[in-house]
Structures are given as structure tokens and as C-alpha cells.
Scaffold this motif. Structure first.
Motif, PDB file in Angstrom:
ATOM      1  N   PHE A 103      -4.467   4.402   3.575  1.00  0.00           N
ATOM      2  CA  PHE A 103      -4.781   4.399   5.052  1.00  0.00           C
ATOM      3  C   PHE A 103      -5.691   2.586   5.108  1.00  0.00           C
ATOM      4  O   PHE A 103      -7.298   3.359   4.275  1.00  0.00           O
ATOM      5  N   ILE A 104      -5.531   2.085   5.288  1.00  0.00           N
ATOM      6  CA  ILE A 104      -6.458   0.879   5.086  1.00  0.00           C
ATOM      7  C   ILE A 104      -6.596   0.502   6.609  1.00  0.00           C
ATOM      8  O   ILE A 104      -5.558   0.041   7.669  1.00  0.00           O
ATOM      9  N   THR A 105      -7.907  -0.319   6.116  1.00  0.00           N
ATOM     10  CA  THR A 105      -8.914  -1.362   7.887  1.00  0.00           C
ATOM     11  C   THR A 105      -8.906  -2.131   7.207  1.00  0.00           C
ATOM     12  O   THR A 105      -9.798  -2.194   6.117  1.00  0.00           O
ATOM     13  N   THR A 106      -8.937  -2.937   8.119  1.00  0.00           N
ATOM     14  CA  THR A 106      -9.393  -4.229   7.487  1.00  0.00           C
ATOM     15  C   THR A 106      -9.967  -4.559   9.031  1.00  0.00           C
ATOM     16  O   THR A 106      -9.424  -4.566   9.962  1.00  0.00           O
ATOM     17  N   ASP A 107     -10.879  -5.729   8.302  1.00  0.00           N
ATOM     18  CA  ASP A 107     -11.583  -5.894   9.627  1.00  0.00           C
ATOM     19  C   ASP A 107     -11.182  -7.342  10.573  1.00  0.00           C
ATOM     20  O   ASP A 107     -10.332  -8.491   9.294  1.00  0.00           O
ATOM     21  N   ALA A 108     -11.963  -8.569  11.126  1.00  0.00           N
ATOM     22  CA  ALA A 108     -11.691  -9.705  11.776  1.00  0.00           C
ATOM     23  C   ALA A 108     -12.467 -10.740   9.903  1.00  0.00           C
ATOM     24  O   ALA A 108     -11.597 -12.075  10.579  1.00  0.00           O
ATOM     25  N   ASP A 109     -12.685 -10.652   9.493  1.00  0.00           N
ATOM     26  CA  ASP A 109     -13.050 -11.115   8.004  1.00  0.00           C
ATOM     27  C   ASP A 109     -12.420 -11.075   7.010  1.00  0.00           C
ATOM     28  O   ASP A 109     -12.029 -11.462   5.797  1.00  0.00           O
ATOM     29  N   ASN A 110     -11.230  -9.854   6.768  1.00  0.00           N
ATOM     30  CA  ASN A 110     -10.220  -9.752   6.563  1.00  0.00           C
ATOM     31  C   ASN A 110     -10.946  -9.173   4.759  1.00  0.00           C
ATOM     32  O   ASN A 110      -9.662  -8.694   4.190  1.00  0.00           O
ATOM     33  N   ASN A 111     -11.335  -8.939   5.133  1.00  0.00           N
ATOM     34  CA  ASN A 111     -11.898  -7.699   4.502  1.00  0.00           C
ATOM     35  C   ASN A 111     -10.930  -5.711   4.812  1.00  0.00           C
ATOM     36  O   ASN A 111     -11.172  -6.213   5.871  1.00  0.00           O
ATOM     37  N   GLN A 112     -11.526  -5.212   3.200  1.00  0.00           N
ATOM     38  CA  GLN A 112     -10.175  -4.143   4.023  1.00  0.00           C
ATOM     39  C   GLN A 112     -11.633  -2.614   3.401  1.00  0.00           C
ATOM     40  O   GLN A 112     -12.134  -3.460   1.886  1.00  0.00           O
ATOM     41  N   ILE A 113     -11.349  -1.127   3.896  1.00  0.00           N
ATOM     42  CA  ILE A 113     -11.302  -0.296   3.295  1.00  0.00           C
ATOM     43  C   ILE A 113     -10.369   0.415   3.578  1.00  0.00           C
ATOM     44  O   ILE A 113      -9.475   0.110   4.339  1.00  0.00           O
ATOM     45  N   THR A 114     -10.355   0.978   2.270  1.00  0.00           N
ATOM     46  CA  THR A 114      -8.946   1.868   1.894  1.00  0.00           C
ATOM     47  C   THR A 114      -9.425   2.739   1.311  1.00  0.00           C
ATOM     48  O   THR A 114      -9.608   3.274   0.381  1.00  0.00           O
ATOM     49  N   ALA A 115      -8.947   4.331   2.027  1.00  0.00           N
ATOM     50  CA  ALA A 115      -8.664   5.338   1.348  1.00  0.00           C
ATOM     51  C   ALA A 115      -7.194   5.927   0.478  1.00  0.00           C
ATOM     52  O   ALA A 115      -6.006   5.560   1.634  1.00  0.00           O
ATOM     53  N   PHE A 116      -6.768   5.988   0.064  1.00  0.00           N
ATOM     54  CA  PHE A 116      -5.622   6.203  -0.741  1.00  0.00           C
ATOM     55  C   PHE A 116      -5.802   7.844  -1.301  1.00  0.00           C
ATOM     56  O   PHE A 116      -6.370   8.445  -2.252  1.00  0.00           O
ATOM     57  N   HIS A 117      -4.192   8.838  -0.956  1.00  0.00           N
ATOM     58  CA  HIS A 117      -4.590  10.242  -1.520  1.00  0.00           C
ATOM     59  C   HIS A 117      -2.906  10.179  -2.056  1.00  0.00           C
ATOM     60  O   HIS A 117      -2.249  10.057  -1.211  1.00  0.00           O
ATOM     61  N   PRO A 118      -3.259  10.170  -3.008  1.00  0.00           N
ATOM     62  CA  PRO A 118      -2.221  10.401  -3.925  1.00  0.00           C
ATOM     63  C   PRO A 118      -0.777  11.394  -4.015  1.00  0.00           C
ATOM     64  O   PRO A 118      -0.070  11.375  -4.259  1.00  0.00           O
ATOM     65  N   GLY A 119      -1.684  12.747  -3.856  1.00  0.00           N
ATOM     66  CA  GLY A 119      -0.555  13.711  -2.745  1.00  0.00           C
ATOM     67  C   GLY A 119       1.084  14.059  -4.178  1.00  0.00           C
ATOM     68  O   GLY A 119      -0.033  14.066  -5.586  1.00  0.00           O
ATOM     69  N   ALA A 120       2.012  13.653  -3.895  1.00  0.00           N
ATOM     70  CA  ALA A 120       3.396  14.123  -4.946  1.00  0.00           C
ATOM     71  C   ALA A 120       3.165  13.801  -5.619  1.00  0.00           C
ATOM     72  O   ALA A 120       3.800  13.919  -6.878  1.00  0.00           O
ATOM     73  N   MET A 121       2.752  12.365  -5.572  1.00  0.00           N
ATOM     74  CA  MET A 121       3.005  11.359  -6.616  1.00  0.00           C
ATOM     75  C   MET A 121       2.320  11.598  -7.711  1.00  0.00           C
ATOM     76  O   MET A 121       2.448  11.813  -9.325  1.00  0.00           O
ATOM     77  N   MET A 122       1.628  13.058  -7.771  1.00  0.00           N
ATOM     78  CA  MET A 122       0.756  13.048  -8.926  1.00  0.00           C
ATOM     79  C   MET A 122       0.966  14.416  -9.861  1.00  0.00           C
ATOM     80  O   MET A 122       1.021  14.437 -10.645  1.00  0.00           O
TER      81      MET A 122
END
Length: 310
Positions: A103-122
Motif C-alpha cells: 500500500f503505497i501513498t505518494t505525495d506532491a514531492d514524490n515522497n512515499q509511505i509504504t506498508a507491505f504485507h507479505p501474506g502468502a509469500m512467507m
């Protein structure tokens, strides 16, 4: 000439915040953050390293075989792969987990806050390389930690040559573990930041790492790439992109070009140039799987860029 692609399948939910994080988050209140961002623009993309690599390899006319885990919400991804005529037989559904997602949120300056859920990958270690049947080449791309170790070990035991592509999974491994991968792999592919981390964690120079492999490939963004093979260093130029839109998945597109070149026994210079071209094609589009050139269009662009056909 099947290529086995071990790695993640994921959904990327990408949101755009019209303001600036720096104006919404008070620096002296970081110990008790409680903020909400209005995100009027949202899109959901098919992603994950295995999905992106397979998509690009299929564009080239290759035969990708994905080995991955997907969650209870993965039906739409499986339907997409079926529509693309990419095999799903080695994709395991984990009914008790969700598919990996960012889940990636990008602001007007292209800064990003990301939350990653690995789920089934693990739980990717539940897959076994032997179940894939005969393949010419494999790639162990970012995935669950245990899965990456398992698949590298399985490939080595079966005598299947493979590319070790640690990517964003690099921080999961210490120096000894990274040396373990290097000693099992035929090829290692990293970007310049990952190359520096590989050198720092193993204590080995790039030249020393390359001596343990058939080839070491280091991508350097707009500076192109370097391929170390034996005592040779081959410089690969960056292909000019039609436009710069989104770098997401460019490394995966590059690796698809490598797989195609290696399985079709192209020389290293041609393999690297094709990989570079695939990255340039991808960067002109949003997301990792929204570009769709035909095989003839890729071949024509290669000829235009390098003056010969692969």
C-alpha cells in the motif's frame, strides 16, 4: 526452453496525496503520530517480482513458469495469468493468508509511505523445485526468506542453473548466507545499491564475487549496466526511453531480458542490450505490467538502438 521464475506475486495499491507529508506531519510530534491523508487518486496493479518477470518474458516470446504462493484473494491474478497464457501449475494458493500486497501513498514531492504485507509469500518454502519438471534455467527472485533459501538449495541439488536476484530481499540475509547463494548460483543480478550492500556484507569485491560465478550483472539505472564474466567486463548502454513515467518493475523487465538471452544462448553483449531495452520499454508506462509491445516491435526497437537483430 522453459524458465522457472521463483518469486513473489503481489497486488500494489497505489494512492496519490495532493499535499506534502512534511506539511501534514509535525516533526516534534513524531512520537504520537495520528494522521490521515485524503487520496483522491487510487489504482491497483498486478505486481510482485515473479509476476513482473514472467509478464515481460512472455512479451519476448519466452516460456515462463512461475513458482509462487498466492492468498485466498488471488483469483483475479490467476485469471489474469490464464488470459496471458502463463502457466499457473506451480502457484500454490494459501487459503489462510492474503496475497502479498503493498500500500503505497505518494505525495506532491514524490515522497512515499509504504506498508507491505507479505501474506502468502512467507510460505513460499512449501513449493519444491522438483515439482516444476524440466527447466533450462531458473531465477530465485525476492520472496519469503525461507523460500529463497529453499529454492536456491533445490536448484543446486538438481543441477539447475539459476540467477540469484536478491533485490529488496537483500536485508534479510547476513554475509554468510549471501555467500551461500553466490556459491550455489550460476549468475547474480543486482542494482548498484544492492551491489554495494553485497560487497559490504560479504567482504568480497565485485571482481571476487564474479570469479565465483558464470557472470555478475550490476544495473546502474540511467548509466546502463555492467556484466562481469570471467576476466571480462562488458558495459551495457542505457536505452533511451520514450518517456520517463514509472520505474516500478524496470529491474524485473531487465531480468526477463536476461532470461530470454540466456535460454536462447545469445552472447552477453546482446543479452545485456536486450535486457536494457526491456527496462526502457517498461519505464514509459505506469505499473509493472501495463506495457504491451509485440515481439516484432521489440525486435525493431532493438535494431534501431543497436544496429543489428538479436
Amino acid at each position: 526452453m522453459t524458465s522457472l521464475i521463483c518469486g513473489s506475486l503481489a497486488f500494489d495499491t497505489i494512492m496519490s496525496f495532493d499535499g506534502r507529508f512534511s506539511e501534514a506531519i509535525l516533526a516534534d510530534q513524531l512520537h504520537k503520530v495520528n494522521v490521515a491523508f485524503l487520496v483522491p487518486a487510487l489504482r491497483r496493479e498486478f505486481g510482485g517480482c515473479a509476476g513482473n518477470i514472467a509478464y515481460n518474458l512472455k512479451l519476448l516470446g519466452g516460456d515462463p513458469l512461475i513458482m509462487a504462493t498466492i492468498g485466498q484473494d488471488g483469483a483475479s491474478y490467476l485469471d489474469r495469468l490464464a488470459a496471458l497464457d502463463i502457466s499457473r501449475r506451480n502457484i500454490r494458493t494459501i487459503e489462510t493468508s492474503y496475497t502479498a500486497q503493498a500500500f503505497i501513498t505518494t505525495d506532491a514531492d514524490n515522497n512515499q509511505i509504504t506498508a507491505f504485507h507479505p501474506g502468502a509469500m512467507m510460505l513460499s518454502h512449501q513449493n519444491r523445485i522438483a515439482d516444476a519438471g524440466p527447466v533450462k534455467l531458473a531465477i530465485v527472485a525476492p520472496d519469503g526468506r525461507d523460500g529463497m533459501l529453499q529454492h536456491a538449495s533445490d536448484c543446486a541439488a538438481l543441477g539447475t542453473p539459476f540467477i540469484f536476484d536478491p533485490g529488496q530481499g537483500m536485508p534479510m540475509f547476513n554475509g554468510a548466507e549471501l555467500e551461500y547463494f553466490i556459491d550455489l548460483a550460476s549468475f547474480v543480478a543486482v542494482n548498484d545499491y544492492e551491489a554495494a550492500m553485497l560487497v559490504e556484507r560479504t567482504g568480497l569485491t565485485l571482481e571476487a564475487i564474479a570469479q565465483r560465478l558464470s557472470a555478475l550483472i550490476v544495473t546502474r539505472g540511467e548509466l546502463g549496466a555492467e556484466i562481469y564474466s570471467g576476466d571480462q567486463r562488458i558495459d551495457i548502454p542505457c536505452v533511451r526511453a520514450e518517456q520517463i513515467v514509472d520505474p516500478t518493475g524496470c529491474g524485473d523487465a531487465f531480468r526477463a531480458g536476461m532470461l530470454f538471452g540466456l535460454t536462447n544462448e545469445l552472447d552477453w553483449a546482446t543479452t545485456g542490450r536486450l535486457a536494457s531495452l526491456m527496462g526502457a520499454i517498461k519505464i514509459a508506462h505506469q505499473g509493472g505490467q501495463n506495457h504491451a509491445p509485440s515481439q516484432s516491435e521489440i525486435a525493431d526497437r532493438f535494431h534501431a538502438a543497436f544496429g543489428y537483430r538479436y
